[in-house]
Design an enzyme around this catalytic site. Structure first.
Site, PDB file in Angstrom:
ATOM      1  N   HIS A   1      -1.857  86.213  -8.913  1.00 41.37           N
ATOM      2  CA  HIS A   1      -1.988  87.475  -8.175  1.00 41.37           C
ATOM      3  C   HIS A   1      -1.984  88.687  -9.101  1.00 41.37           C
ATOM      4  O   HIS A   1      -2.229  89.809  -8.653  1.00 41.37           O
ATOM      5  CB  HIS A   1      -0.861  87.602  -7.152  1.00 41.37           C
ATOM      6  CG  HIS A   1      -0.936  86.570  -6.069  1.00 41.37           C
ATOM      7  ND1 HIS A   1      -2.014  86.431  -5.233  1.00 41.37           N
ATOM      8  CD2 HIS A   1      -0.070  85.589  -5.703  1.00 41.37           C
ATOM      9  CE1 HIS A   1      -1.807  85.421  -4.397  1.00 41.37           C
ATOM     10  NE2 HIS A   1      -0.639  84.898  -4.669  1.00 41.37           N
TER      11      HIS A   1
ATOM     12  N   ARG B   1       1.766  81.672 -14.766  1.00 36.76           N
ATOM     13  CA  ARG B   1       1.385  81.129 -13.459  1.00 36.76           C
ATOM     14  C   ARG B   1      -0.138  81.175 -13.405  1.00 36.76           C
ATOM     15  O   ARG B   1      -0.749  82.242 -13.539  1.00 36.76           O
ATOM     16  CB  ARG B   1       1.965  81.913 -12.278  1.00 36.76           C
ATOM     17  CG  ARG B   1       1.383  81.326 -10.966  1.00 36.76           C
ATOM     18  CD  ARG B   1       2.153  81.675  -9.736  1.00 36.76           C
ATOM     19  NE  ARG B   1       1.925  83.047  -9.309  1.00 36.76           N
ATOM     20  CZ  ARG B   1       2.332  83.519  -8.135  1.00 36.76           C
ATOM     21  NH1 ARG B   1       2.976  82.724  -7.293  1.00 36.76           N
ATOM     22  NH2 ARG B   1       2.121  84.771  -7.811  1.00 36.76           N
TER      23      ARG B   1
ATOM     24  N   GLU C   1       5.234  75.860  -1.301  1.00 35.70           N
ATOM     25  CA  GLU C   1       5.058  77.051  -0.474  1.00 35.70           C
ATOM     26  C   GLU C   1       4.289  76.782   0.812  1.00 35.70           C
ATOM     27  O   GLU C   1       3.789  77.726   1.437  1.00 35.70           O
ATOM     28  CB  GLU C   1       4.456  78.222  -1.269  1.00 35.70           C
ATOM     29  CG  GLU C   1       3.510  77.894  -2.387  1.00 35.70           C
ATOM     30  CD  GLU C   1       3.137  79.082  -3.268  1.00 35.70           C
ATOM     31  OE1 GLU C   1       3.651  80.201  -3.108  1.00 35.70           O
ATOM     32  OE2 GLU C   1       2.277  78.881  -4.142  1.00 35.70           O
TER      33      GLU C   1
ATOM     34  N   ASP D   1       5.035  82.920   0.567  1.00 34.81           N
ATOM     35  CA  ASP D   1       4.068  82.040   1.229  1.00 34.81           C
ATOM     36  C   ASP D   1       4.766  81.062   2.162  1.00 34.81           C
ATOM     37  O   ASP D   1       4.255  80.776   3.249  1.00 34.81           O
ATOM     38  CB  ASP D   1       3.228  81.291   0.189  1.00 34.81           C
ATOM     39  CG  ASP D   1       2.060  82.144  -0.277  1.00 34.81           C
ATOM     40  OD1 ASP D   1       1.370  82.714   0.580  1.00 34.81           O
ATOM     41  OD2 ASP D   1       1.855  82.255  -1.490  1.00 34.81           O
TER      42      ASP D   1
END
Ligand code: 3PY
Ligand code: MG
Length: 259
Positions: free
Chosen positions: A49, A74, A154, A180
């Protein structure tokens, strides 16, 4: 487990030490380095993200290492090619989002670990240069043990498959994505990373990781949350984010001026 020069994250986690990682999405190596220099012993660069491009990640991994911290990345959703790229750049750990099945876990491990536990392709030249590993055979011999793979839990599907994911060879830990998960558990009705439903599953995730001898971890919005989840067994806590730190600092100064 033999340690590898320049790699400390896996050894610290396996020794049971709680590791707190900063969390950086701003595409500025200097920001990630600053978070490390303030004392985080690990810094996660979020390319799911966050705004990172590949060149920025390569520079930031070196900058975080130079500041004495362990770089973690990530990767974007399903981007297992990125796993071995950033390991080649010198990352010590990888967080992969939405690992929902044992097959997802095997694909993740395959990209991150050399045979026999995976099928990572050879090429860690920058990693060895940064870590001061003169004989690359050492990286081959000890790389698998010194690279940490964290599978994000998630979704409801991930919860249904939690034991199979946790016991997959080459997966080193489970990492709760509470935002999430809260959306999934509420069928899209709420974003509440500390909802009652998430809290119940947090304890199940800790138990599943412990049962498989793996590391339990979670994303935490604050240090207070990290302190609370460590009491419940979490051993790897992300605290974020860089944008949040910047906004909080600016807001505090402005609040002072306006008071
Ligand atoms: C989540 O909470 O869903 C995350 O992915 C943490 O960044
Ligand atoms: Mg998430």
């Amino acid at each position: 487990m033999s340690s590898l020069p320049g790699f400390s994250l896996a050894a610290r986690l396996r020794a049971g030490t709680v590791v707190h990682t900063g969390w950086c999405g701003l595409p500025a190596p200097l920001v990630a380095e600053t978070v490390a220099r303030e004392g985080f012993s690990a810094v996660t660069l979020d390319s799911q993200h966050g705004l990172w491009d590949l060149a920025g990640l390569a520079t930031a991994i070196a900058a975080v290492r130079q500041a004495g911290a362990s770089p973690i990345v990530r990767v974007p959703l399903g981007d297992f090619a990125m796993v071995s790229r950033v390991l080649d750049f010198g990352a010590e750990g990888i967080i992969a989002p939405m690992i929902n099945t044992a097959a997802d876990a095997r694909a993740f491990a395959a990209a991150a670990k050399f045979p026999p536990s995976g099928e990572r392709s050879w090429g860690p030249h920058r990693a060895c240069m940064l870590a001061g590993i003169a004989d690359q055979k050492n990286y081959l011999a000890h790389g698998n043990d010194n690279i940490v793979t964290l599978a994000m839990v998630e979704t409801r599907t991930a919860l249904a498959n939690i034991d199979a994911i946790a016991s997959t060879p080459g997966i080193d830990g489970l990492f709760l994505g509470p935002s999430d998960l809260s959306i999934a558990l509420s069928e899209g009705r709420t974003l509440d990373p500390e909802s009652r439903e998430v809290e119940v599953e947090l304890d199940r995730i800790v138990a599943a990781a412990q049962m498989a001898g793996k590391i339990p971890g979670a994303f935490c919005a604050s240090a207070d949350r990290a302190l609370a989840v460590v009491k419940r067994g979490m051993r790897f806590c992300a605290i974020g984010s860089d944008l949040g730190f910047l906004r909080a600092g600016a807001r505090a100064q402005l609040d002072r001026l306006r008071s």
